[in-house]
Write a protein that holds these residues in place. Structure first.
Motif, PDB file in Angstrom:
ATOM      1  N   PHE A  48      -2.382  -9.678  12.252  1.00 56.46           N
ATOM      2  CA  PHE A  48      -2.129  -8.866  11.065  1.00 56.46           C
ATOM      3  C   PHE A  48      -1.709  -9.742   9.889  1.00 56.46           C
ATOM      4  O   PHE A  48      -2.167  -9.522   8.760  1.00 56.46           O
ATOM      5  CB  PHE A  48      -1.065  -7.796  11.301  1.00 56.46           C
ATOM      6  CG  PHE A  48      -0.695  -7.105  10.019  1.00 56.46           C
ATOM      7  CD1 PHE A  48      -1.537  -6.146   9.475  1.00 56.46           C
ATOM      8  CD2 PHE A  48       0.431  -7.471   9.307  1.00 56.46           C
ATOM      9  CE1 PHE A  48      -1.252  -5.554   8.252  1.00 56.46           C
ATOM     10  CE2 PHE A  48       0.736  -6.880   8.092  1.00 56.46           C
ATOM     11  CZ  PHE A  48      -0.111  -5.918   7.557  1.00 56.46           C
ATOM     12  N   TRP A  84      -1.655  -0.929   6.245  1.00 57.92           N
ATOM     13  CA  TRP A  84      -1.707  -0.729   7.690  1.00 57.92           C
ATOM     14  C   TRP A  84      -3.000  -0.016   8.071  1.00 57.92           C
ATOM     15  O   TRP A  84      -3.676  -0.409   9.019  1.00 57.92           O
ATOM     16  CB  TRP A  84      -0.495   0.071   8.184  1.00 57.92           C
ATOM     17  CG  TRP A  84      -0.517   0.186   9.675  1.00 57.92           C
ATOM     18  CD1 TRP A  84      -0.021  -0.713  10.573  1.00 57.92           C
ATOM     19  CD2 TRP A  84      -1.136   1.226  10.441  1.00 57.92           C
ATOM     20  NE1 TRP A  84      -0.287  -0.283  11.857  1.00 57.92           N
ATOM     21  CE2 TRP A  84      -0.974   0.901  11.804  1.00 57.92           C
ATOM     22  CE3 TRP A  84      -1.815   2.399  10.115  1.00 57.92           C
ATOM     23  CZ2 TRP A  84      -1.465   1.702  12.830  1.00 57.92           C
ATOM     24  CZ3 TRP A  84      -2.301   3.199  11.130  1.00 57.92           C
ATOM     25  CH2 TRP A  84      -2.125   2.851  12.470  1.00 57.92           C
ATOM     26  N   GLU A  85      -3.355   1.023   7.321  1.00 59.45           N
ATOM     27  CA  GLU A  85      -4.586   1.774   7.596  1.00 59.45           C
ATOM     28  C   GLU A  85      -5.812   0.872   7.426  1.00 59.45           C
ATOM     29  O   GLU A  85      -6.738   0.915   8.238  1.00 59.45           O
ATOM     30  CB  GLU A  85      -4.676   3.001   6.678  1.00 59.45           C
ATOM     31  CG  GLU A  85      -5.934   3.815   6.832  1.00 59.45           C
ATOM     32  CD  GLU A  85      -6.104   4.512   8.182  1.00 59.45           C
ATOM     33  OE1 GLU A  85      -7.194   5.070   8.407  1.00 59.45           O
ATOM     34  OE2 GLU A  85      -5.177   4.489   9.019  1.00 59.45           O
ATOM     35  N   ARG A  88      -5.969  -1.230  10.402  1.00 56.64           N
ATOM     36  CA  ARG A  88      -6.414  -0.439  11.558  1.00 56.64           C
ATOM     37  C   ARG A  88      -7.935  -0.328  11.585  1.00 56.64           C
ATOM     38  O   ARG A  88      -8.569  -0.526  12.623  1.00 56.64           O
ATOM     39  CB  ARG A  88      -5.790   0.970  11.525  1.00 56.64           C
ATOM     40  CG  ARG A  88      -6.163   1.817  12.751  1.00 56.64           C
ATOM     41  CD  ARG A  88      -5.642   3.231  12.620  1.00 56.64           C
ATOM     42  NE  ARG A  88      -6.379   4.019  11.645  1.00 56.64           N
ATOM     43  CZ  ARG A  88      -7.551   4.630  11.889  1.00 56.64           C
ATOM     44  NH1 ARG A  88      -8.123   4.534  13.077  1.00 56.64           N
ATOM     45  NH2 ARG A  88      -8.138   5.343  10.948  1.00 56.64           N
ATOM     46  N   ALA A  93      -4.566  -3.902  13.158  1.00 58.82           N
ATOM     47  CA  ALA A  93      -3.285  -3.221  12.932  1.00 58.82           C
ATOM     48  C   ALA A  93      -2.251  -3.636  13.965  1.00 58.82           C
ATOM     49  O   ALA A  93      -2.550  -3.717  15.149  1.00 58.82           O
ATOM     50  CB  ALA A  93      -3.476  -1.714  12.976  1.00 58.82           C
ATOM     51  N   HIS A 117      -1.283   3.280  18.092  1.00 54.91           N
ATOM     52  CA  HIS A 117      -0.711   1.940  17.928  1.00 54.91           C
ATOM     53  C   HIS A 117       0.801   1.936  18.134  1.00 54.91           C
ATOM     54  O   HIS A 117       1.482   0.965  17.838  1.00 54.91           O
ATOM     55  CB  HIS A 117      -1.046   1.390  16.534  1.00 54.91           C
ATOM     56  CG  HIS A 117      -2.488   1.085  16.364  1.00 54.91           C
ATOM     57  ND1 HIS A 117      -3.407   2.056  16.056  1.00 54.91           N
ATOM     58  CD2 HIS A 117      -3.179  -0.062  16.503  1.00 54.91           C
ATOM     59  CE1 HIS A 117      -4.600   1.515  15.990  1.00 54.91           C
ATOM     60  NE2 HIS A 117      -4.497   0.226  16.264  1.00 54.91           N
TER      61      HIS A 117
END
Length: 123
Positions: A48, A84-85, A88, A93, A117
């Motif tokens: 990430f 974050w989206e 993902r 994510a 998650h």
């Protein structure tokens, strides 16, 4: 009134070392000043952090002027729900602490995605 998490219960602390949150109160609280919607409590990973850096947000480098020490894998941090989206959707994510993720994240992503998650919190 206490802030609520995505599960509908009281918002738990996300992280204190380093001190996280838009308001640097350890929680993923949000308000009108938080244009980035820093509501997702994540346990960041190397994957990430590399993804975020590739998008122009280097979270690994310290910024002393803002009291930011830089993050390393395993740190808990309140992420922008949109980032974050985005991570993902790119399969990058990090794990989410649902009890410490503010309900405001649901304006950007789904509870199902967060649960996919999620970790079982130790709070």
């Amino acid at each position: 009134m206490k802030a609520r998490n995505v599960l509908g219960t009281e918002l738990a602390v996300c992280g204190r070392d380093p001190e996280t949150g838009f308001y640097r109160d350890g929680c993923c609280n949000t308000g009108p000043e938080d244009r980035g919607n820093h509501t997702v409590c994540a346990i960041v990973t190397a994957e990430f952090l590399a993804f975020s850096k590739s998008k122009g947000n280097d979270l690994t480098s310290a910024v002393p002027a803002f009291g930011f020490p830089g993050l390393k894998p395993g740190d808990r941090w309140c992420l922008c729900a949109g980032r974050w989206e985005e991570a993902r959707l790119a399969d990058a994510a990090p794990t989410v602490d649902l009890e410490a993720t503010h309900e405001g994240a649901l304006s950007v992503t789904s509870l199902e995605a967060l649960k996919d998650h999620g970790l079982q919190s130790t709070h």
